[in-house]
Enzyme design. Structure first.
Site, short mmCIF file in Angstrom:
data_model
loop_
_atom_site.label_atom_id
_atom_site.label_comp_id
_atom_site.label_asym_id
_atom_site.label_seq_id
_atom_site.Cartn_x
_atom_site.Cartn_y
_atom_site.Cartn_z
N GLY A 1 -13.11 -3.92 0.15
CA GLY A 1 -14.42 -3.38 0.53
C GLY A 1 -14.86 -2.28 -0.42
NE ARG B 1 -4.33 -1.59 1.69
CZ ARG B 1 -5.27 -2.00 2.53
NH1 ARG B 1 -5.11 -1.86 3.83
NH2 ARG B 1 -6.39 -2.53 2.07
N GLY C 1 -7.85 -7.82 0.13
CA GLY C 1 -6.51 -7.79 0.73
C GLY C 1 -5.86 -9.15 0.77
CE LYS D 1 -12.26 -8.36 6.82
NZ LYS D 1 -11.72 -7.17 6.12
P1 ADP Z 1 -10.20 -10.63 1.30
O1 ADP Z 1 -9.22 -9.99 2.26
O2 ADP Z 1 -9.55 -11.14 0.07
O3 ADP Z 1 -11.35 -9.71 1.02
P2 ADP Z 1 -11.50 -12.04 3.49
O4 ADP Z 1 -10.95 -10.98 4.38
O5 ADP Z 1 -12.96 -12.13 3.37
O6 ADP Z 1 -10.83 -11.91 2.03
O7 ADP Z 1 -11.03 -13.48 3.98
C1 ADP Z 1 -9.68 -13.87 3.96
C2 ADP Z 1 -9.48 -15.02 4.91
O8 ADP Z 1 -10.41 -16.04 4.70
C3 ADP Z 1 -8.13 -15.66 4.75
O9 ADP Z 1 -7.32 -15.30 5.84
C4 ADP Z 1 -8.42 -17.17 4.73
O10 ADP Z 1 -7.57 -17.92 5.58
C5 ADP Z 1 -9.84 -17.23 5.21
N1 ADP Z 1 -10.57 -18.42 4.74
C6 ADP Z 1 -10.80 -18.79 3.47
N2 ADP Z 1 -11.47 -19.95 3.43
C7 ADP Z 1 -11.68 -20.33 4.69
C8 ADP Z 1 -12.31 -21.46 5.30
N3 ADP Z 1 -12.88 -22.41 4.57
N4 ADP Z 1 -12.35 -21.49 6.65
C9 ADP Z 1 -11.78 -20.52 7.39
N5 ADP Z 1 -11.16 -19.45 6.86
C10 ADP Z 1 -11.11 -19.36 5.54
MG MG Z 2 -9.51 -9.46 4.32
#
Ligand code: ADP
Ligand code: MG
Length: 401
Positions: free
Chosen positions: A378, A40, A355, A201
């Protein structure tokens, strides 16, 4: 950028000696007092270089983490100042707090090629409350305003909406411009338009996902998002992560999307029910037992999802397919990253918006083989799904005669 928002090129020609108050997104991961990932910070360099080349004096505002309106030494921006100085190869002064007399004096004493970073705006309760008095104190730190914090455009906070309401002229920075241009390309996407949702999330995202049902040709679902969809259809999900509050929404997305929603058919689970410790197993989704935790999509699902990406015109991806931080559960995410890179090579426009998703693609060594990686998931989701970005609206309002 086809919207009524000024860009750097719309600022007055003579910026020499003028203080440019720049909202940046330096919400970076720290590890033992050091910047653990400078992505970033690097993303802000084009705007800062642009301003420095014109003799402007950048004064930088950012939040870091969620200190809850109180100073928290663990969330100080001070390590970011040294990281920025290295990357920009110039002197970066640091001042705390962000709004006091010291910051004001430091901004007025800035010399040529110097940059001032002030302390974490969220150390003050007024930041997230969009407090007018704080906006006034921050606005005094600059002669003009630039918002280059793409990752916080979806927040109506003092430093993103309060300050530009008081400080003219204001403009979007080069990062914001580049991010929005990439996302705009997905508003009229080359078809087929494939999206993938995963991650953890769920509560934040599933309402935005609903808005993709009408826009995407295919929606691939993995990660804990998939667990939530499986539970919503009545399947056993064992000890897997599920967002209980999202089950109704998951059912409604499923019925609105029909065949266009693709759930995994198999998953990798951590099985603790075998008696002799834990084991990693690949099971069909209808074989998930009470003692199992689904942590990645399985081999058959990887192949199906990768196949769905073959020949796509555009691809948007938010949320890893599994717990990729653990190498045992990284395969699904890496398979989709590989498929995205191959689709890009075949001419598709591919955007990673999240992220952790971007971190995963970087870990797979494929970040430069996709079209664009957003610095804020987001904000990207909000914008792509047709929502408003208050940080952008605040800039547009200043442009109205
Ligand atoms: P992003 O940052 O890409 O928007 P999120 O913040 O929603 O994505 O989620 C990222 C996290 O989701 C990662 O740290 C990953 O370990 C977790 N994750 C993905 N699949 C699973 C799962 N089946 N169970 C628990 N955690 C998960
Ligand atoms: Mg995230």
């Amino acid at each position: 950028m086809p919207r009524p928002v000024g860009t750097l090129r719309d600022l007055p020609a003579d910026l020499a000696g003028k203080r440019g108050l720049v909202r940046v997104d330096y919400n970076v991961p720290l590890n033992a007092g050091q910047v653990a990932d400078a992505t970033r910070i690097e993303a802000s360099l084009p705007t800062l270089r642009w301003l420095l080349r014109r003799g402007a004096r950048p004064v930088l505002l950012s939040h870091l983490g969620r200190p809850g309106g109180r100073p928290d030494p663990a969330l100080s921006l001070s390590p970011v100042a040294s990281a920025l100085a290295d990357l920009l190869a110039t002197e970066v002064l640091f001042s705390a707090p962000c709004d006091g007399g010291d910051a004001l004096r430091a901004s007025r004493q800035l010399g040529t090629s110097q940059v001032l970073l002030v302390e974490n705006t969220r150390f003050l309760p007024g930041e997230t409350a969009n407090d007018e008095a704080l906006a006034g104190r921050l606005a005094r730190l600059g002669d003009f305003f630039v918002n280059d914090a793409f990752g916080t455009l979806h927040r109506a906070h003092t430093s993103t909406t309060g300050v530009p309401a008081l400080l003219t002229p204001s403009a979007a920075g080069l990062l914001v411009e580049r991010e929005l241009d990439a996302l705009d390309a997905l508003n009229r996407p080359p078809r087929p338009f494939v999206v993938a949702f995963g991650g953890a999330k769920i509560g934040d995202k599933i309402a935005l996902m609903r808005r993709f049902v009408e826009r995407a040709d295919l929606i691939l679902v993995g990660g804990a998002m998939a667990n939530t969809f499986l539970r919503a259809q009545g399947s056993e999900t064992g000890t897997s992560r599920v967002e209980e509050t999202a089950l109704d929404l998951a059912r409604s997305i499923r019925s609105a999307g029909g065949e266009r929603i693709r759930l995994p058919t198999d998953v990798l689970v951590l099985n603790r029910s075998g008696g002799e410790g834990e084991s990693v197993e690949s099971v069909e989704v209808d074989e998930i037992g009470p003692g199992m935790t689904a942590l990645d999509i399985g081999p058959e699902s990887r192949a199906r999802f990768a196949e769905a990406l073959r020949g796509c015109g555009a691809f948007f991806w938010n949320g890893p397919m599994g717990l990729f931080e653990d190498p045992r559960f990284a395969g699904g995410t890496f398979a989709i990253a590989e498929a995205a890179a191959e689709a890009t090579a075949a001419g598709a426009f591919t955007v990673i918006g999240g992220g952790e998703s971007a971190a995963a693609v970087r870990r797979a060594g494929l970040l430069d083989r996709v079209s664009h990686a957003c610095t804020g998931g987001g904000a990207a989701l909000e914008y792509l799904s047709g929502g408003r970005l208050p940080g952008l609206d605040a800039l547009a309002e200043r442009r109205r005669p």
